[in-house]
Design an enzyme around this catalytic site. Structure first.
Site, PDB file in Angstrom:
ATOM      1  N   ASP A 114       0.880  -1.168   0.000  1.00  0.00           N
ATOM      2  CA  ASP A 114       0.000   0.000   0.000  1.00  0.00           C
ATOM      3  C   ASP A 114       0.916   1.216   0.000  1.00  0.00           C
ATOM      4  O   ASP A 114       1.903   1.250   0.743  1.00  0.00           O
ATOM      5  CB  ASP A 114      -0.892  -0.013   1.249  1.00  0.00           C
ATOM      6  CG  ASP A 114      -1.972   1.064   1.246  1.00  0.00           C
ATOM      7  OD1 ASP A 114      -1.668   2.215   0.864  1.00  0.00           O
ATOM      8  OD2 ASP A 114      -3.112   0.761   1.649  1.00  0.00           O
ATOM      9  N   LEU A 143       0.538   3.921   1.268  1.00  0.00           N
ATOM     10  CA  LEU A 143       0.525   4.607   2.556  1.00  0.00           C
ATOM     11  C   LEU A 143       1.621   4.090   3.476  1.00  0.00           C
ATOM     12  O   LEU A 143       1.985   4.745   4.451  1.00  0.00           O
ATOM     13  CB  LEU A 143      -0.840   4.419   3.227  1.00  0.00           C
ATOM     14  CG  LEU A 143      -1.250   5.437   4.296  1.00  0.00           C
ATOM     15  CD1 LEU A 143      -1.372   6.823   3.694  1.00  0.00           C
ATOM     16  CD2 LEU A 143      -2.570   5.028   4.937  1.00  0.00           C
ATOM     17  N   SER A 144       2.172   2.942   3.158  1.00  0.00           N
ATOM     18  CA  SER A 144       3.194   2.304   3.994  1.00  0.00           C
ATOM     19  C   SER A 144       4.592   2.629   3.479  1.00  0.00           C
ATOM     20  O   SER A 144       4.964   2.208   2.379  1.00  0.00           O
ATOM     21  CB  SER A 144       2.985   0.787   3.982  1.00  0.00           C
ATOM     22  OG  SER A 144       4.142   0.104   4.430  1.00  0.00           O
ATOM     23  N   PRO A 145       5.403   3.354   4.253  1.00  0.00           N
ATOM     24  CA  PRO A 145       6.769   3.661   3.808  1.00  0.00           C
ATOM     25  C   PRO A 145       7.636   2.413   3.698  1.00  0.00           C
ATOM     26  O   PRO A 145       8.507   2.331   2.828  1.00  0.00           O
ATOM     27  CB  PRO A 145       7.288   4.611   4.889  1.00  0.00           C
ATOM     28  CG  PRO A 145       6.481   4.298   6.107  1.00  0.00           C
ATOM     29  CD  PRO A 145       5.118   3.932   5.589  1.00  0.00           C
TER      30      PRO A 145
END
EC number: 2.5.1.18
Length: 214
Positions: A13, A15-17
């Site tokens: 995703d 949104l996940s670093p």
């Protein structure tokens, strides 16, 4: 009978670093290790809800650690990753549903562009990502028109559920299919173990090979 094909599924995703770290490392190594890499856009919010987990940035101590961790990983992985000032509001308010539906639609319509557009979604605000990755305005508009269709919504839901069936409690997860066995590895710090499972050599996050970066 020859050896069984080796394939990796990366559930991620934007949104996940840490998903970005795994994404770049696996893209660098897929030619070196001669593996088939399948990119699987997923919804981290759905996985968190299904597993009862919480985003680390919502816990004060983990958020503080995450900021420092990202600074070090930026140098170690040689990836221009930065902790956004509005990261909490992005998680709580905007989320990644639209971005991941966009990538899901792209994987169905233009799978050859999935790697480039995924990368741009991490590097820039996602509304500009498609153009920066080389998509035409018409292509981007066509994908945007599909993100709310049942086909795209169901595909993202099915991919997220597939990650949950593998045992995901967050992202990224890398699912390795090797010698008829399946292994689920969580996080971006399991690459050395992944190399062991593949019977390959781990040469760090930036391998000294001309074809490491695609």
């Amino acid at each position: 009978m020859g050896p069984l094909p080796r394939s990796l599924e990366l559930f991620y995703d934007v949104l996940s670093p840490y998903s970005w770290l795994s994404f770049e490392v696996l893209c660098r190594y897929q030619n070196i290790w001669n593996i088939k890499l399948q990119l699987r856009p997923s919804l981290i919010a759905g996985i968190m809800k299904d597993s009862g987990n919480k985003p680390p940035a919502l816990l004060p101590r983990k958020a503080q650690y995450l900021r420092q961790d990202i600074k070090l990983l930026r140098q170690h992985f040689q990836i221009p990753i930065q902790f956004p000032k509005d990261f909490i509001s992005v998680i709580l308010e905007k989320g990644s549903m639209s971005a991941m539906r966009f990538l899901t639609a792209l994987s169905l319509e233009h799978p050859e562009m999935l790697e480039k557009v995924s990368r741009e979604l991490w590097m820039r605000v996602w509304s500009r990502a498609a153009e920066k990755a080389g998509m035409t305005i018409e292509q981007a508009q066509g994908i945007l028109e599909k993100i709310s269709t049942p086909k795209v919504r169901n595909q993202l839901k099915e991919t997220t559920e597939a990650a949950c069936r593998y045992g995901a409690f967050g992202l990224p997860i890398t699912v390795a299919h090797v010698d008829g066995q399946t292994h689920m590895l969580f996080g971006s710090d399991r690459m050395e173990l992944l190399a062991y499972l593949l019977g390959e050599k781990w040469m760090g996050p930036v391998p000294p090979a001309m074809n490491a970066r695609l």
